[in-house]
Design a protein around this motif. Structure first.
Motif, mmCIF file in Angstrom:
data_model
loop_
_atom_site.group_PDB
_atom_site.id
_atom_site.type_symbol
_atom_site.label_atom_id
_atom_site.label_comp_id
_atom_site.label_asym_id
_atom_site.label_seq_id
_atom_site.Cartn_x
_atom_site.Cartn_y
_atom_site.Cartn_z
ATOM 1 N N HIS A 178 0.849 -1.199 0.000
ATOM 2 C CA HIS A 178 0.000 0.000 0.000
ATOM 3 C C HIS A 178 0.878 1.241 0.000
ATOM 4 C CE1 HIS A 178 0.843 -0.504 4.261
ATOM 5 N NE2 HIS A 178 0.281 0.646 4.565
ATOM 6 N N HIS A 225 -7.372 -0.553 5.728
ATOM 7 C CA HIS A 225 -6.314 0.309 6.280
ATOM 8 C C HIS A 225 -6.032 1.444 5.288
ATOM 9 C CE1 HIS A 225 -2.651 1.639 8.153
ATOM 10 N NE2 HIS A 225 -1.946 1.329 7.088
ATOM 11 N N ASP A 276 0.116 -3.727 6.315
ATOM 12 C CA ASP A 276 -0.447 -3.243 7.584
ATOM 13 C C ASP A 276 -1.870 -3.750 7.810
ATOM 14 O OD1 ASP A 276 1.866 -1.901 7.959
ATOM 15 O OD2 ASP A 276 1.044 0.118 7.718
ATOM 16 N N ASP A 323 5.951 4.662 4.870
ATOM 17 C CA ASP A 323 6.861 3.715 5.522
ATOM 18 C C ASP A 323 6.866 2.344 4.830
ATOM 19 O OD1 ASP A 323 4.245 3.462 6.369
ATOM 20 O OD2 ASP A 323 4.726 2.998 8.448
ATOM 21 N N HIS A 324 6.283 2.290 3.645
ATOM 22 C CA HIS A 324 6.298 1.045 2.858
ATOM 23 C C HIS A 324 6.916 1.240 1.475
ATOM 24 C CE1 HIS A 324 3.821 -1.371 5.664
ATOM 25 N NE2 HIS A 324 3.553 -0.154 6.096
ATOM 26 N N HIS A 330 1.504 3.895 1.806
ATOM 27 C CA HIS A 330 2.016 4.693 2.933
ATOM 28 C C HIS A 330 3.544 4.826 2.890
ATOM 29 C CE1 HIS A 330 -1.918 3.960 5.374
ATOM 30 N NE2 HIS A 330 -2.056 4.796 4.375
HETATM 31 ZN ZN ZN Z 1 0.124 1.806 6.457
#
Ligand code: ZN
Length: 327
Positions: free
Chosen positions: A74, A176, A195, A78-79, A76
């Motif tokens: 996804h 999420h 997540d 931090d990914h 975000h």
């Molecule tokens: Zn996330």
């Protein structure tokens, strides 16, 4: 915990980077199988994550140049942190795959982000948020200016829903985030969940517009995705943060139960005469309503959707604001 996971011809080299916050760690994975070497998610754009990636490659006697493709669970930050850096370091282009809904977000598409601001402006007005909502919208507008530098430079190939990539089944698990997918190795019973399911915390079902500006009921999506995930025959869930999960069905059953309990708590506040999402947020999260406004509103609106779908409440618009009442 950062040991290699080896089964037959398939190896996972996990990158687990501890962090000093509620997430516990940033996790991403190298998967080597018959389809070559795949990077699943790409951590944060930090030196620490970068050196862990190098270490992860060393452990399986591979180098950056051996990576054949990148899969993203996804959008975000931090990914996807190292995607640009990996692509720049490679002598050739490799494909980057993500869900269709991730693409305008990852490319920092201007039209999408200005639509997103309008979306939240209208949403917060309709939820009766007043000044707190305006403050949040102002923050979003300011973030637009620095948005572009976080764009993923590479072309992103949309994953086919229910398709296969790198010998993995693509399973859509929205909730999420609207673009969330999980990747399933059905031979080894490995499930890469990003997540979607975390061991030590409940994932937030963030309210977000889809690329055509619609609001999906994110908490309903999330609970449906949990049920889908529970049906998957998996030995190990490789999570985006914290520990791996080996007993996912029990985990998911407990999560669903807690979700229901929380909805019941909000219902009892509504029964006491609170009617708008904003009032419910302030009654339930007095301090966080200021400090973590977007998160709190996602939580409240999500549970209101949940109660509405369960036919425990109805809503009525008065002077442009939704009011919720028990059935
Ligand atoms: Zn996330």
């Amino acid at each position: 915990m950062t040991d290699l996971v080896i089964r037959g011809e398939c190896t996972i080299s996990p990158m687990i980077i501890p962090v000093n916050n509620g997430l516990k760690s940033i996790n991403f994975y190298l998967l080597r199988n018959e389809e070559g070497l795949t990077l699943i998610d790409a951590g944060l754009n930090t030196e620490e994550c970068w050196s862990h990636l190098k270490l992860g490659l060393d452990k399986i006697d591979q180098s950056l140049e051996d990576i054949n493709q990148i899969l993203i669970t996804h959008n975000h930050h931090d990914h996807v942190g190292l995607v640009n850096r990996v692509m720049t370091a490679l002598p050739r282009e490799i494909p980057v795959y993500a869900h269709q809904e991730a693409i305008p977000r990852l490319k920092r598409n201007k039209e999408f982000f200005s639509m997103r601001i309008d979306f939240f402006q209208q949403l917060y007005e309709e939820m009766g948020c007043g000044e707190a909502g305006e403050k949040q919208v102002k923050k979003l507008r300011e973030a637009m200016a620095t948005n572009e530098k976080h764009a993923i430079q590479a072309d992103i190939i949309p994953l086919l829903p229910a398709g296969r990539i790198a010998n993995l089944d693509v399973i859509e698990t929205p909730g999420h985030s609207p673009d969330h997918v999980s990747f399933y190795d059905n031979k080894n019973k490995w499930l890469f969940v990003g997540d979607h399911v975390l061991e030590h915390i409940s994932s937030n079902a963030m309210i977000e517009p889809t690329s055509d500006g619609k609001r999906r009921k994110s908490l309903i999506d999330y609970s449906e995705s949990l049920k889908i995930c529970a049906k998957v025959d998996a030995d190990t869930l490789f999570t985006g943060h914290g520990e791996l999960i080996t007993t996912h069905r029990e985990f998911i059953a407990a999560r669903l139960q807690r979700l229901n309990q929380k909805a019941e708590r909000f219902l009892s506040v509504i029964q006491q005469g609170v009617t708008t999402a904003s009032e419910l947020a302030q009654a339930s999260y007095r301090h966080k309503y200021q400090s973590e406004f977007a998160l709190v509103m996602s939580e409240i609106i999500g549970h209101l959707d949940y109660l509405e779908v369960a036919q425990k409440i109805n809503k009525k618009k008065m002077n442009g604001v939704w009011h919720y009442i028990t059935v």
